[in-house]
Design a protein around this motif. Structure first.
Motif, PDB file in Angstrom:
ATOM      1  N   PRO A  70      78.432  73.048 -92.867  1.00  0.00           N
ATOM      2  CA  PRO A  70      78.957  74.229 -93.556  1.00  0.00           C
ATOM      3  C   PRO A  70      80.354  73.969 -94.089  1.00  0.00           C
ATOM      4  CG  PRO A  70      78.126  74.778 -91.366  1.00  0.00           C
ATOM      5  CD  PRO A  70      78.177  73.286 -91.450  1.00  0.00           C
ATOM      6  N   ARG A  71      80.708  74.698 -95.101  1.00  0.00           N
ATOM      7  CA  ARG A  71      82.018  74.500 -95.722  1.00  0.00           C
ATOM      8  C   ARG A  71      83.153  74.661 -94.711  1.00  0.00           C
ATOM      9  NH1 ARG A  71      82.741  75.639-101.599  1.00  0.00           N
ATOM     10  NH2 ARG A  71      84.930  75.253-102.097  1.00  0.00           N
ATOM     11  N   TRP A  72      83.005  75.638 -93.788  1.00  0.00           N
ATOM     12  CA  TRP A  72      84.084  75.882 -92.828  1.00  0.00           C
ATOM     13  C   TRP A  72      84.274  74.729 -91.856  1.00  0.00           C
ATOM     14  CZ3 TRP A  72      82.150  75.400 -88.060  1.00  0.00           C
ATOM     15  CH2 TRP A  72      80.830  75.787 -87.815  1.00  0.00           C
ATOM     16  N   ALA A  73      83.258  73.871 -91.718  1.00  0.00           N
ATOM     17  CA  ALA A  73      83.350  72.755 -90.767  1.00  0.00           C
ATOM     18  C   ALA A  73      83.889  71.475 -91.400  1.00  0.00           C
ATOM     19  CB  ALA A  73      81.983  72.482 -90.150  1.00  0.00           C
ATOM     20  N   LEU A  74      84.154  71.476 -92.698  1.00  0.00           N
ATOM     21  CA  LEU A  74      84.684  70.282 -93.353  1.00  0.00           C
ATOM     22  C   LEU A  74      86.098  70.014 -92.852  1.00  0.00           C
ATOM     23  CD1 LEU A  74      83.493  70.876 -97.038  1.00  0.00           C
ATOM     24  CD2 LEU A  74      82.386  69.517 -95.252  1.00  0.00           C
ATOM     25  N   LEU A  95      74.069  68.752 -81.768  1.00  0.00           N
ATOM     26  CA  LEU A  95      73.632  68.215 -80.477  1.00  0.00           C
ATOM     27  C   LEU A  95      73.208  69.300 -79.490  1.00  0.00           C
ATOM     28  CD1 LEU A  95      76.378  65.474 -79.987  1.00  0.00           C
ATOM     29  CD2 LEU A  95      74.069  65.187 -80.894  1.00  0.00           C
ATOM     30  N   GLU A  96      73.574  70.552 -79.787  1.00  0.00           N
ATOM     31  CA  GLU A  96      73.236  71.689 -78.917  1.00  0.00           C
ATOM     32  C   GLU A  96      73.699  71.445 -77.482  1.00  0.00           C
ATOM     33  OE1 GLU A  96      69.054  72.378 -79.434  1.00  0.00           O
ATOM     34  OE2 GLU A  96      69.327  73.340 -81.383  1.00  0.00           O
ATOM     35  N   LEU A  97      74.904  70.892 -77.362  1.00  0.00           N
ATOM     36  CA  LEU A  97      75.484  70.629 -76.050  1.00  0.00           C
ATOM     37  C   LEU A  97      76.450  71.718 -75.607  1.00  0.00           C
ATOM     38  CD1 LEU A  97      76.328  66.799 -76.098  1.00  0.00           C
ATOM     39  CD2 LEU A  97      74.862  67.961 -74.445  1.00  0.00           C
ATOM     40  N   ALA A  98      77.227  72.248 -76.560  1.00  0.00           N
ATOM     41  CA  ALA A  98      78.302  73.176 -76.228  1.00  0.00           C
ATOM     42  C   ALA A  98      77.971  74.595 -76.686  1.00  0.00           C
ATOM     43  CB  ALA A  98      79.608  72.703 -76.875  1.00  0.00           C
ATOM     44  N   THR A  99      78.738  75.560 -76.164  1.00  0.00           N
ATOM     45  CA  THR A  99      78.659  76.934 -76.633  1.00  0.00           C
ATOM     46  C   THR A  99      79.803  77.189 -77.605  1.00  0.00           C
ATOM     47  OG1 THR A  99      79.958  77.708 -74.740  1.00  0.00           O
ATOM     48  CG2 THR A  99      77.565  77.756 -74.533  1.00  0.00           C
ATOM     49  N   GLU A 100      79.750  78.317 -78.276  1.00  0.00           N
ATOM     50  CA  GLU A 100      80.745  78.637 -79.308  1.00  0.00           C
ATOM     51  C   GLU A 100      81.737  79.664 -78.804  1.00  0.00           C
ATOM     52  OE1 GLU A 100      81.044  80.717 -83.746  1.00  0.00           O
ATOM     53  OE2 GLU A 100      79.083  80.241 -82.883  1.00  0.00           O
ATOM     54  N   MET A 101      83.014  79.388 -79.056  1.00  0.00           N
ATOM     55  CA  MET A 101      84.022  80.430 -78.936  1.00  0.00           C
ATOM     56  C   MET A 101      84.305  80.969 -80.337  1.00  0.00           C
ATOM     57  SD  MET A 101      85.841  82.257 -76.904  1.00  0.00           S
ATOM     58  CE  MET A 101      85.858  81.396 -75.342  1.00  0.00           C
ATOM     59  N   LYS A 102      84.775  80.100 -81.250  1.00  0.00           N
ATOM     60  CA  LYS A 102      84.961  80.486 -82.651  1.00  0.00           C
ATOM     61  C   LYS A 102      84.983  79.219 -83.492  1.00  0.00           C
ATOM     62  CE  LYS A 102      85.565  83.750 -85.724  1.00  0.00           C
ATOM     63  NZ  LYS A 102      84.592  84.850 -85.902  1.00  0.00           N
ATOM     64  N   LEU A 103      83.837  78.839 -84.040  1.00  0.00           N
ATOM     65  CA  LEU A 103      83.724  77.555 -84.735  1.00  0.00           C
ATOM     66  C   LEU A 103      84.505  77.518 -86.036  1.00  0.00           C
ATOM     67  CD1 LEU A 103      79.987  76.541 -84.237  1.00  0.00           C
ATOM     68  CD2 LEU A 103      81.984  75.897 -82.901  1.00  0.00           C
ATOM     69  N   SER A 104      84.616  78.643 -86.720  1.00  0.00           N
ATOM     70  CA  SER A 104      85.249  78.644 -88.045  1.00  0.00           C
ATOM     71  C   SER A 104      86.753  78.875 -87.991  1.00  0.00           C
ATOM     72  CB  SER A 104      84.608  79.718 -88.931  1.00  0.00           C
ATOM     73  OG  SER A 104      84.769  81.007 -88.351  1.00  0.00           O
ATOM     74  N   TYR A 105      87.321  78.930 -86.796  1.00  0.00           N
ATOM     75  CA  TYR A 105      88.767  79.159 -86.660  1.00  0.00           C
ATOM     76  C   TYR A 105      89.534  77.988 -87.262  1.00  0.00           C
ATOM     77  CZ  TYR A 105      93.270  80.310 -84.545  1.00  0.00           C
ATOM     78  OH  TYR A 105      94.596  80.628 -84.345  1.00  0.00           O
ATOM     79  N   ARG A 106      90.652  78.294 -87.930  1.00  0.00           N
ATOM     80  CA  ARG A 106      91.514  77.243 -88.473  1.00  0.00           C
ATOM     81  C   ARG A 106      92.959  77.693 -88.376  1.00  0.00           C
ATOM     82  NH1 ARG A 106      89.772  72.758 -91.320  1.00  0.00           N
ATOM     83  NH2 ARG A 106      87.715  73.728 -91.506  1.00  0.00           N
ATOM     84  N   MET A 107      93.788  76.865 -87.781  1.00  0.00           N
ATOM     85  CA  MET A 107      95.190  77.184 -87.585  1.00  0.00           C
ATOM     86  C   MET A 107      95.936  77.038 -88.902  1.00  0.00           C
ATOM     87  SD  MET A 107      97.595  75.675 -84.533  1.00  0.00           S
ATOM     88  CE  MET A 107      97.826  74.060 -85.269  1.00  0.00           C
TER      89      MET A 107
END
Length: 443
Positions: A151-155, A370-382
């Motif tokens: 996704p764009r937010w993960a670049l 990998l479906e290893l971790a859970t999400e807190m906020k994947l699209s967060y960016r400082m």
């Protein structure tokens, strides 16, 4: 045969120097004819780096602030036979040609990031795709190193930055000219990404990780304060404490700090929270105070009193020692690669809260691919003053998912932790890959 020497040139940050040192130690265990020398840069704005450099091995000062340290198991005067450059020091690779020896590259980030930047460079050079000007209609990017589009937010930040992208492209082109690439990962974790680079005209890739320095934490700490943390942890039930830590650069504004505090309190779970006061406009991040007394006034009124039994807020804590403690049951992490590997090593599941650099890509890989971790906020960016605010209710839900609902992921995490340890043992995949690199180098 005379001894052969590798000269390591790591990037001047602790997060790059430390894994490079540990990688060199692994190489040295495979053949007594090999020796290693490091060129280490002491940066005036990073006292932690100078402290780390002076604490590791035999050190001597040489010209222009460079520190050279030698280590090896051979005897006599070794013959310089190759350089190993950090992936972000590739501009120096011409030095190897001047000495008439091959240049190798060491990648502290993972194989997925490496494959990602190779793909972006290929898009730019061969298809004239400028990722800093992707139209809004491009909501995701297919990359060979992942099975799912990104996704764009993960670049990673560098992909959209007109200043840094050309620099990254230059590094990547030079890395393609190396004789081989050492990567801080292991095949059982990133087999798809590693295999994807086999068809992409890149040098041989040697996964040599997970590289986790179990001996040294990267900064000194107050013994009394740290001992108090461990006394408190010793009194908690096994796997009952959620650990929140966001790296040396991870800070939040006061509004976000209050939301984290409320979310922790509402979750009902025990916690150990490493909180760093945000720097002022004119204060370097390396000088951020970690004194708890300087943190009290940014916490909600009465929070410390209400949670005195349930949790601790500290300005700094030895991360690896904390993750190794039996009371820790989950890790809210910024998803820096070193932290991910440490969490895997100690089998502590992660709730992903990435902040900058390539951390969003790491988090996407952990949670979605990998479906290893859970999400807190994947699209967060400082982003400084315009930081996104993650609400207390989102944080509470994320902590509950991590600590209460993640049994399937916890089992996966424990299985991957076992693989991580086995891969470095004799006949393990990383042990074999490291040996193959040493044989290829020594000839």
């Amino acid at each position: 045969m005379s001894n052969k020497e590798l000269l390591f040139v790591p990037a001047p940050t602790v997060s790059h120097v430390s894994p490079a040192v540990e990688a060199a130690k692994l190489l040295l265990t495979h053949d007594r004819r090999l020796s290693v020398t490091f060129c280490l840069f002491n940066m005036p704005f990073d006292p932690k780096l100078a402290q780390y450099n002076s604490s590791e091995g035999r050190v001597r000062e040489v010209a222009r602030g460079i520190v050279a340290r030698s280590a090896g198991s051979g005897s006599g005067n070794p013959l310089l036979a190759g350089f190993v450059f950090d992936m972000f020091c590739s501009a120096l690779m011409g030095t190897a040609a001047e000495f008439g020896v091959p240049a190798y590259v060491f990648s502290p980030p993972n194989a997925t990031f490496l494959g990602f930047v190779f793909h972006v460079q290929k898009l730019h050079d061969e298809e004239r795709v400028d990722t800093t000007e992707l139209p809004d209609s491009v909501g995701e990017l297919a990359v060979p190193c992942l099975t799912r589009p990104v996704p764009r937010w993960a670049l990673p930040d560098v992909v959209a930055d007109k200043v840094w992208l050309p620099i990254m492209l230059g590094h990547t082109r030079r890395i393609r000219e190396a004789k081989g690439i050492l990567v801080n990962t292991f095949r059982e974790l990133e087999s798809y990404a590693l295999d994807s680079m086999g068809d992409d005209d890149v040098p041989p890739v040697y996964p040599v990780g997970p590289i986790v320095n179990l001996e040294v934490d990267d900064v000194a700490y107050d013994d009394d304060r740290t001992n108090e943390i461990f006394r408190w942890l010793d009194d908690q039930p096994d796997s009952s404490v959620v650990f929140l830590c966001f790296g040396t650069m991870g800070t939040f504004g006061e509004d976000q700090v209050r939301e984290i505090a409320y979310g922790l309190e509402q979750s009902g779970h025990r916690f150990l929270w490493v909180l760093r006061r945000p720097p002022s406009d004119h204060e370097p991040k390396s000088n951020i105070s970690t004194d708890y007394d300087d943190l009290i006034d940014i916490l909600p009124e009465g929070f410390s009193d209400r949670t005195v039994e349930a949790g601790r807020v500290v300005g700094w804590a030895p991360q690896k020692a904390i993750l190794a403690h039996k009371a820790i049951g989950g890790f809210v992490s910024h998803c820096g690669w070193n932290s991910i590997l440490e969490s895997l090593w100690f089998a502590v599941p992660i709730a992903a809260w990435p902040m900058y650099a390539e951390q969003q890509l790491n988090a996407f890989q952990l949670v979605v691919e990998l479906e290893l971790a859970t999400e807190m906020k994947l699209s967060y960016r400082m982003k400084g003053e315009n930081d996104m605010i993650v609400s207390a209710s989102e944080i509470e839900r994320g902590i509950r998912r991590l600590m209460e609902e993640g049994m399937e992921k916890r089992v996966k995490w424990e299985e991957m932790s076992e693989m991580a340890r086995k891969t470095l043992m004799v006949s393990g995949s990383s042990f074999s890959s490291t040996g193959r690199f040493v044989r290829d180098f020594l000839g």
